[in-house]
Design a protein around this motif. Sequence first.
Motif, PDB file in Angstrom:
ATOM      1  N   SER A 225       4.236  15.127  -3.148  1.00  0.00           N
ATOM      2  CA  SER A 225       5.686  14.676  -2.756  1.00  0.00           C
ATOM      3  C   SER A 225       6.641  15.263  -2.055  1.00  0.00           C
ATOM      4  N   ASP A 226       7.353  14.701  -1.401  1.00  0.00           N
ATOM      5  CA  ASP A 226       8.552  15.209  -0.736  1.00  0.00           C
ATOM      6  C   ASP A 226       9.674  15.339  -1.729  1.00  0.00           C
ATOM      7  N   TRP A 227      10.719  16.082  -0.989  1.00  0.00           N
ATOM      8  CA  TRP A 227      11.881  16.150  -1.776  1.00  0.00           C
ATOM      9  C   TRP A 227      12.890  14.908  -1.533  1.00  0.00           C
TER      10      TRP A 227
ATOM     11  N   GLY B 138       6.907   2.408 -11.141  1.00  0.00           N
ATOM     12  CA  GLY B 138       8.143   2.587 -10.808  1.00  0.00           C
ATOM     13  C   GLY B 138       8.982   1.726  -9.604  1.00  0.00           C
ATOM     14  N   ASP B 139       9.847   2.202  -8.858  1.00  0.00           N
ATOM     15  CA  ASP B 139      10.475   1.500  -7.846  1.00  0.00           C
ATOM     16  C   ASP B 139       9.463   0.908  -6.748  1.00  0.00           C
ATOM     17  N   ALA B 140       8.375   1.243  -6.637  1.00  0.00           N
ATOM     18  CA  ALA B 140       7.416   1.095  -5.659  1.00  0.00           C
ATOM     19  C   ALA B 140       6.827  -0.262  -6.289  1.00  0.00           C
TER      20      ALA B 140
ATOM     21  N   VAL C 236      23.550  11.943  -8.539  1.00  0.00           N
ATOM     22  CA  VAL C 236      23.818  12.012  -9.710  1.00  0.00           C
ATOM     23  C   VAL C 236      23.664  10.583 -10.245  1.00  0.00           C
ATOM     24  N   GLU C 237      22.836  10.232 -11.336  1.00  0.00           N
ATOM     25  CA  GLU C 237      22.739   9.076 -11.974  1.00  0.00           C
ATOM     26  C   GLU C 237      23.093   8.770 -13.282  1.00  0.00           C
ATOM     27  N   GLY C 238      23.513   7.757 -13.872  1.00  0.00           N
ATOM     28  CA  GLY C 238      23.904   7.505 -15.061  1.00  0.00           C
ATOM     29  C   GLY C 238      22.743   7.163 -16.071  1.00  0.00           C
ATOM     30  N   VAL C 239      22.600   7.668 -17.193  1.00  0.00           N
ATOM     31  CA  VAL C 239      21.346   7.087 -18.115  1.00  0.00           C
ATOM     32  C   VAL C 239      22.010   6.927 -19.419  1.00  0.00           C
TER      33      VAL C 239
ATOM     34  N   ARG D 161       5.247  15.619   3.100  1.00  0.00           N
ATOM     35  CA  ARG D 161       5.559  14.184   3.086  1.00  0.00           C
ATOM     36  C   ARG D 161       4.280  13.447   3.654  1.00  0.00           C
ATOM     37  N   VAL D 162       4.084  12.388   3.045  1.00  0.00           N
ATOM     38  CA  VAL D 162       2.755  11.476   3.384  1.00  0.00           C
ATOM     39  C   VAL D 162       3.154  10.966   4.575  1.00  0.00           C
ATOM     40  N   ARG D 163       2.316  10.859   5.502  1.00  0.00           N
ATOM     41  CA  ARG D 163       2.552  10.211   6.999  1.00  0.00           C
ATOM     42  C   ARG D 163       1.654   8.757   6.894  1.00  0.00           C
TER      43      ARG D 163
ATOM     44  N   LEU E 252       1.103   9.625  -5.049  1.00  0.00           N
ATOM     45  CA  LEU E 252       2.402   9.671  -4.034  1.00  0.00           C
ATOM     46  C   LEU E 252       3.614   9.403  -4.662  1.00  0.00           C
ATOM     47  N   GLY E 253       4.368  10.779  -4.808  1.00  0.00           N
ATOM     48  CA  GLY E 253       5.710  10.851  -5.069  1.00  0.00           C
ATOM     49  C   GLY E 253       5.838  11.146  -6.675  1.00  0.00           C
ATOM     50  N   ALA E 254       6.624  12.322  -6.682  1.00  0.00           N
ATOM     51  CA  ALA E 254       7.006  12.978  -7.886  1.00  0.00           C
ATOM     52  C   ALA E 254       8.178  12.654  -8.577  1.00  0.00           C
ATOM     53  N   GLY E 255       8.790  11.499  -8.640  1.00  0.00           N
ATOM     54  CA  GLY E 255       9.933  10.936  -9.219  1.00  0.00           C
ATOM     55  C   GLY E 255       9.615  10.644 -10.716  1.00  0.00           C
ATOM     56  N   PRO E 256      10.446  10.109 -11.597  1.00  0.00           N
ATOM     57  CA  PRO E 256      10.272   9.775 -12.893  1.00  0.00           C
ATOM     58  C   PRO E 256       8.885   8.929 -13.159  1.00  0.00           C
ATOM     59  N   ALA E 257       8.661   8.044 -12.432  1.00  0.00           N
ATOM     60  CA  ALA E 257       7.423   7.257 -12.222  1.00  0.00           C
ATOM     61  C   ALA E 257       6.136   8.134 -12.069  1.00  0.00           C
ATOM     62  N   GLY E 258       6.158   8.646 -11.022  1.00  0.00           N
ATOM     63  CA  GLY E 258       4.704   9.475 -10.735  1.00  0.00           C
ATOM     64  C   GLY E 258       4.787  10.648 -11.646  1.00  0.00           C
TER      65      GLY E 258
ATOM     66  N   ASP F 214      21.461  14.968 -12.899  1.00  0.00           N
ATOM     67  CA  ASP F 214      21.817  15.791 -11.796  1.00  0.00           C
ATOM     68  C   ASP F 214      20.461  15.574 -11.001  1.00  0.00           C
ATOM     69  N   ARG F 215      20.038  14.862 -10.224  1.00  0.00           N
ATOM     70  CA  ARG F 215      18.743  14.487  -9.707  1.00  0.00           C
ATOM     71  C   ARG F 215      17.976  15.686  -9.036  1.00  0.00           C
ATOM     72  N   ARG F 216      18.864  16.217  -8.354  1.00  0.00           N
ATOM     73  CA  ARG F 216      18.017  17.479  -7.601  1.00  0.00           C
ATOM     74  C   ARG F 216      17.461  18.538  -8.633  1.00  0.00           C
TER      75      ARG F 216
ATOM     76  N   ASN G 278      19.514   0.693 -15.401  1.00  0.00           N
ATOM     77  CA  ASN G 278      18.525   0.606 -16.045  1.00  0.00           C
ATOM     78  C   ASN G 278      17.220   1.249 -15.024  1.00  0.00           C
ATOM     79  N   GLY G 279      17.536   1.852 -13.680  1.00  0.00           N
ATOM     80  CA  GLY G 279      16.381   2.191 -12.671  1.00  0.00           C
ATOM     81  C   GLY G 279      15.489   2.906 -13.537  1.00  0.00           C
ATOM     82  N   ILE G 280      15.900   4.041 -13.963  1.00  0.00           N
ATOM     83  CA  ILE G 280      14.832   4.820 -14.412  1.00  0.00           C
ATOM     84  C   ILE G 280      14.028   4.545 -15.541  1.00  0.00           C
ATOM     85  N   PHE G 281      14.700   3.770 -16.631  1.00  0.00           N
ATOM     86  CA  PHE G 281      14.188   3.299 -17.793  1.00  0.00           C
ATOM     87  C   PHE G 281      13.058   2.308 -17.122  1.00  0.00           C
TER      88      PHE G 281
HETATM   89  P1  FAD Z   1      12.033   8.044  -7.129  1.00  0.00           P
HETATM   90  O1  FAD Z   1      12.723   8.538  -8.050  1.00  0.00           O
HETATM   91  O2  FAD Z   1      12.518   7.379  -5.743  1.00  0.00           O
HETATM   92  O3  FAD Z   1      11.045   9.031  -6.557  1.00  0.00           O
HETATM   93  C1  FAD Z   1       9.957   8.841  -5.539  1.00  0.00           C
HETATM   94  C2  FAD Z   1       9.603  10.306  -5.083  1.00  0.00           C
HETATM   95  O4  FAD Z   1       8.566   9.944  -3.863  1.00  0.00           O
HETATM   96  C3  FAD Z   1      10.721  11.201  -4.421  1.00  0.00           C
HETATM   97  O5  FAD Z   1      10.265  12.428  -4.914  1.00  0.00           O
HETATM   98  C4  FAD Z   1      10.534  11.095  -2.924  1.00  0.00           C
HETATM   99  O6  FAD Z   1      11.096  12.240  -2.365  1.00  0.00           O
HETATM  100  C5  FAD Z   1       9.053  11.034  -2.744  1.00  0.00           C
HETATM  101  N1  FAD Z   1       8.589  10.254  -1.765  1.00  0.00           N
HETATM  102  C6  FAD Z   1       9.179   9.191  -0.956  1.00  0.00           C
HETATM  103  N2  FAD Z   1       8.365   8.728   0.177  1.00  0.00           N
HETATM  104  C7  FAD Z   1       7.470  10.028   0.239  1.00  0.00           C
HETATM  105  C8  FAD Z   1       6.568  10.320   1.164  1.00  0.00           C
HETATM  106  N3  FAD Z   1       6.279   9.523   2.473  1.00  0.00           N
HETATM  107  N4  FAD Z   1       5.690  11.304   1.003  1.00  0.00           N
HETATM  108  C9  FAD Z   1       5.958  12.035   0.014  1.00  0.00           C
HETATM  109  N5  FAD Z   1       6.767  11.771  -0.974  1.00  0.00           N
HETATM  110  C10 FAD Z   1       7.650  10.814  -0.794  1.00  0.00           C
HETATM  111  N6  FAD Z   1      18.927   4.400 -11.956  1.00  0.00           N
HETATM  112  C11 FAD Z   1      19.279   4.831 -13.320  1.00  0.00           C
HETATM  113  O7  FAD Z   1      18.844   4.859 -14.420  1.00  0.00           O
HETATM  114  N7  FAD Z   1      20.722   5.158 -13.387  1.00  0.00           N
HETATM  115  C12 FAD Z   1      21.669   4.965 -12.104  1.00  0.00           C
HETATM  116  O8  FAD Z   1      22.757   5.341 -12.217  1.00  0.00           O
HETATM  117  C13 FAD Z   1      20.958   4.499 -10.754  1.00  0.00           C
HETATM  118  N8  FAD Z   1      21.769   4.532  -9.862  1.00  0.00           N
HETATM  119  C14 FAD Z   1      21.094   4.256  -8.627  1.00  0.00           C
HETATM  120  C15 FAD Z   1      21.878   4.027  -7.380  1.00  0.00           C
HETATM  121  C16 FAD Z   1      21.282   3.525  -6.326  1.00  0.00           C
HETATM  122  C17 FAD Z   1      22.277   3.363  -5.143  1.00  0.00           C
HETATM  123  C18 FAD Z   1      19.978   3.157  -6.281  1.00  0.00           C
HETATM  124  C19 FAD Z   1      19.246   2.845  -4.698  1.00  0.00           C
HETATM  125  C20 FAD Z   1      19.182   3.648  -7.412  1.00  0.00           C
HETATM  126  C21 FAD Z   1      19.675   4.032  -8.635  1.00  0.00           C
HETATM  127  N9  FAD Z   1      18.885   4.167  -9.805  1.00  0.00           N
HETATM  128  C22 FAD Z   1      19.536   4.366 -11.057  1.00  0.00           C
HETATM  129  C23 FAD Z   1      17.584   3.827  -9.708  1.00  0.00           C
HETATM  130  C24 FAD Z   1      16.597   5.147  -9.771  1.00  0.00           C
HETATM  131  O9  FAD Z   1      16.870   6.035  -8.773  1.00  0.00           O
HETATM  132  C25 FAD Z   1      15.302   4.680  -9.564  1.00  0.00           C
HETATM  133  O10 FAD Z   1      14.973   3.653 -10.379  1.00  0.00           O
HETATM  134  C26 FAD Z   1      14.316   5.733 -10.080  1.00  0.00           C
HETATM  135  O11 FAD Z   1      14.402   6.999  -9.330  1.00  0.00           O
HETATM  136  C27 FAD Z   1      13.067   5.288  -9.655  1.00  0.00           C
HETATM  137  O12 FAD Z   1      11.719   6.211  -9.942  1.00  0.00           O
HETATM  138  P2  FAD Z   1      10.600   6.454  -9.151  1.00  0.00           P
HETATM  139  O13 FAD Z   1      10.034   7.707  -9.693  1.00  0.00           O
HETATM  140  O14 FAD Z   1       9.968   5.044  -9.038  1.00  0.00           O
HETATM  141  O15 FAD Z   1      10.848   6.697  -7.838  1.00  0.00           O
END
Ligand code: FAD
Length: 434
Positions: free
Chosen positions: A33-35, A262-264, A41-44, A111-113, A9-15, A88-90, A274-277
């Motif tokens: 994953s949803d968008w 990941g963030d979950a 924009v995030e700094g890495v 989107r997961v409900r 569930l989720g296609a960010g860097p962790a998924g 550029d996160r998009r 370091n969030g992405i790291f």
């Molecule tokens: P995410 O990148 O959040 O990916 C989760 C994915 O799941 C998304 O695609 C989302 O659309 C999808 N999703 C969520 N809910 C659902 C659902 N119900 N159904 C389907 N899909 C769903 N990190 C850095 O390294 N540098 C920075 O500068 C930085 N700045 C930040 C600033 C802020 C304010 C915040 C809050 C975070 C920042 N981070 C930064 C942290 C970084 O964004 C996260 O640590 C990182 O994106 C986590 O990756 P992830 O794959 O765990 O989650």
Amino acid sequence: MPEPRILILGAGPAGGATAIGLRRLGYDVEVVSDWRRFDAVEGVSQRVLEGLRHAGLGSALALAAVPARRRVHWNGTDQQLNQEYLLDRRLFDSALRDDLRRAGARVIEGRVREVHSDAQGHRVVLDNGQALLADFLVEARGRQAPLGSNRLRGPESVSLLNLWQGEPGEPVSAVESLDDGWAWMARMADGRCYWQVTLDSGATRLPGRAQLPDYCADRRQQSALVGELFGAGAWQAAELHARSSTAILAGDCVGDNWVKVGDAAMAVDPLSGNGIFQSLSSALQAPAVINTVLRHPQRVDLARRFHQERIEQLFLRFARIGRDFYAQEQRGVGQPFWDPRRSWPDDQPIHVPADFGKLQVERRPVIRDGLIDEAEVVVGPDQPLGIWHVQGVEVAPLVHGLQAGQRLETLLAHRPAGEQAMLRAWLTAQGHRA
Ligand code: FAD
């Protein structure tokens, strides 16, 4: 055993990194994953770029990472630091899905409900009514994942992201401390400008939602750094997105048929940059954890311990890095935003001085051949999870031998000269005196 159905569930860097790691181990994987709902924009750092490449997300990066000059205005001093990369996160999230498809993962947009789970498996319902079934679930929905219990939370924080179109120019980024928080800002080459202020959710009295863009524009007008980097174009009200940025450590991160990454699992304070790291770190180890739970269920406790301990250690390390950075801002002493952050999560140092006498050899979980296994590792105050190998050489026998009174020369005698030098240097760094 039939092939398990694994759903992420989720296609960010962790998924994404977990899916690619599982594909490398030969598993079929579905990712739903949803968008992301807004443009960010995030700094890495360079280190994060290397981690993303290692995780198989290289083409996503090639499109989305831009080097930028970096300014730091903190504790009354202004520094030009080594560059950071603006992601550029998009673009990145979209290219990441292409990387996933190329790796053979099935990507479902939706989107997961609801998620219904029991010992037999999971039923995931999407917003469009589609139901997906899975034997194993990876929770990677970032901060939007449902919160578990027993978690550790940092001081409550909110980040207000503002974006507007400015003049094209050299990519730059900057961070600035404020009386009641801090701001991060960046400009992309095409003139897209971002300013993000992080405040204490309890201590700051924010206006209603409709007034927030004007409130933020006023605050930008008060900053000399904003004026210098963006000019008067930054003083107009901009598009705004508010999100929580509280540091959160989830309780249990592994079950018998699910895992959080990941963030979950742990979301760090964005100040650490370091969030992405950290999200990658938990995702890179997850495929071996999942492989173990699926193929060797008798080792589930070992796999759980491995994943959980590493997530907790990483979370605490980044929380302490953030704490020390907050503490550098001396003007914050006595201020409601700064005081709690200068002392959270504890007063333990990030690094403990080396002391060879405190090293111990213990059996701990490690990753061996894509599975969690147990091995003898060297545990110390600065390495609570233990060190197994240094440049491919197991170090527990060496420390064991020295503690048993054997001579270093004897222990190293059968090794090539280069390895001997490397191991001597490692021992010295651990506080060993010949
Ligand atoms: P995410 O990148 O959040 O990916 C989760 C994915 O799941 C998304 O695609 C989302 O659309 C999808 N999703 C969520 N809910 C659902 C659902 N119900 N159904 C389907 N899909 C769903 N990190 C850095 O390294 N540098 C920075 O500068 C930085 N700045 C930040 C600033 C802020 C304010 C915040 C809050 C975070 C920042 N981070 C930064 C942290 C970084 O964004 C996260 O640590 C990182 O994106 C986590 O990756 P992830 O794959 O765990 O989650």
